[in-house]
Design a protein around this motif. Sequence first.
Motif, PDB file in Angstrom:
ATOM      1  N   ALA A  63      -6.320  -7.526  17.822  1.00 36.33           N
ATOM      2  CA  ALA A  63      -6.750  -6.603  19.366  1.00 36.33           C
ATOM      3  C   ALA A  63      -8.228  -6.469  20.015  1.00 36.33           C
ATOM      4  CB  ALA A  63      -5.550  -5.966  19.194  1.00 36.33           C
ATOM      5  N   PHE A  64      -8.590  -5.706  19.143  1.00 39.23           N
ATOM      6  CA  PHE A  64      -9.948  -4.790  19.734  1.00 39.23           C
ATOM      7  C   PHE A  64     -10.667  -6.192  20.153  1.00 39.23           C
ATOM      8  CE2 PHE A  64     -14.026  -3.699  19.387  1.00 39.23           C
ATOM      9  CZ  PHE A  64     -13.833  -2.364  20.206  1.00 39.23           C
ATOM     10  N   ALA A  65     -10.318  -7.351  19.495  1.00 41.56           N
ATOM     11  CA  ALA A  65     -11.837  -8.830  19.652  1.00 41.56           C
ATOM     12  C   ALA A  65     -11.266  -8.872  21.580  1.00 41.56           C
ATOM     13  CB  ALA A  65     -11.823  -9.937  19.266  1.00 41.56           C
ATOM     14  N   GLN A  66      -9.432  -9.054  21.321  1.00 44.61           N
ATOM     15  CA  GLN A  66      -9.486  -9.511  22.697  1.00 44.61           C
ATOM     16  C   GLN A  66      -9.083  -8.808  23.898  1.00 44.61           C
ATOM     17  OE1 GLN A  66      -5.201 -10.078  20.917  1.00 44.61           O
ATOM     18  NE2 GLN A  66      -5.632 -12.077  20.723  1.00 44.61           N
ATOM     19  N   TYR A  67     -10.112  -7.342  23.524  1.00 46.49           N
ATOM     20  CA  TYR A  67      -9.419  -6.786  24.696  1.00 46.49           C
ATOM     21  C   TYR A  67     -11.299  -6.280  24.775  1.00 46.49           C
ATOM     22  CZ  TYR A  67     -10.969  -1.842  26.102  1.00 46.49           C
ATOM     23  OH  TYR A  67     -11.186  -0.525  27.136  1.00 46.49           O
ATOM     24  N   LEU A  68     -12.152  -6.674  24.396  1.00 47.20           N
ATOM     25  CA  LEU A  68     -13.134  -6.387  24.115  1.00 47.20           C
ATOM     26  C   LEU A  68     -13.498  -8.341  25.438  1.00 47.20           C
ATOM     27  CD1 LEU A  68     -15.450  -6.128  21.058  1.00 47.20           C
ATOM     28  CD2 LEU A  68     -14.573  -5.080  22.957  1.00 47.20           C
ATOM     29  N   GLU A  69     -12.952  -8.776  25.284  1.00 46.65           N
ATOM     30  CA  GLU A  69     -13.174 -10.037  25.703  1.00 46.65           C
ATOM     31  C   GLU A  69     -12.483  -9.947  27.331  1.00 46.65           C
ATOM     32  OE1 GLU A  69     -10.380 -13.333  23.900  1.00 46.65           O
ATOM     33  OE2 GLU A  69     -12.280 -13.838  22.334  1.00 46.65           O
ATOM     34  N   ALA A  70     -11.103  -8.591  27.268  1.00 45.59           N
ATOM     35  CA  ALA A  70     -10.560  -8.903  28.354  1.00 45.59           C
ATOM     36  C   ALA A  70     -11.702  -8.668  29.336  1.00 45.59           C
ATOM     37  CB  ALA A  70      -8.796  -8.234  28.471  1.00 45.59           C
TER      38      ALA A  70
END
Length: 79
Positions: A63-70
């Motif tokens: 979830a944190f990786a997806q947040y950073l990608e966003a």
Amino acid sequence: MAALNSVDSVDYQTLKDELGVSYSLLTKHATLLEEAGLLKISKDFEGRTPVTRLRLTRSGRRAFAQYLEALDRLVAGLT
């Protein structure tokens, strides 16, 4: 999440001190993240001293990786 993403786990006191937050604020947020399945809280002993440790779950790291990608997409600008 960002502080926990850089380590395997951290003890509660160290995280509290590094973030500069109160016990109650950290406890509230950690509890919410644990309930969401993003964080694991465990109680251990170092000798006779109780230690609370926090770590991100696999889901939490994802979830944190997806947040950073966003965030990266936002920084790149809307097209």
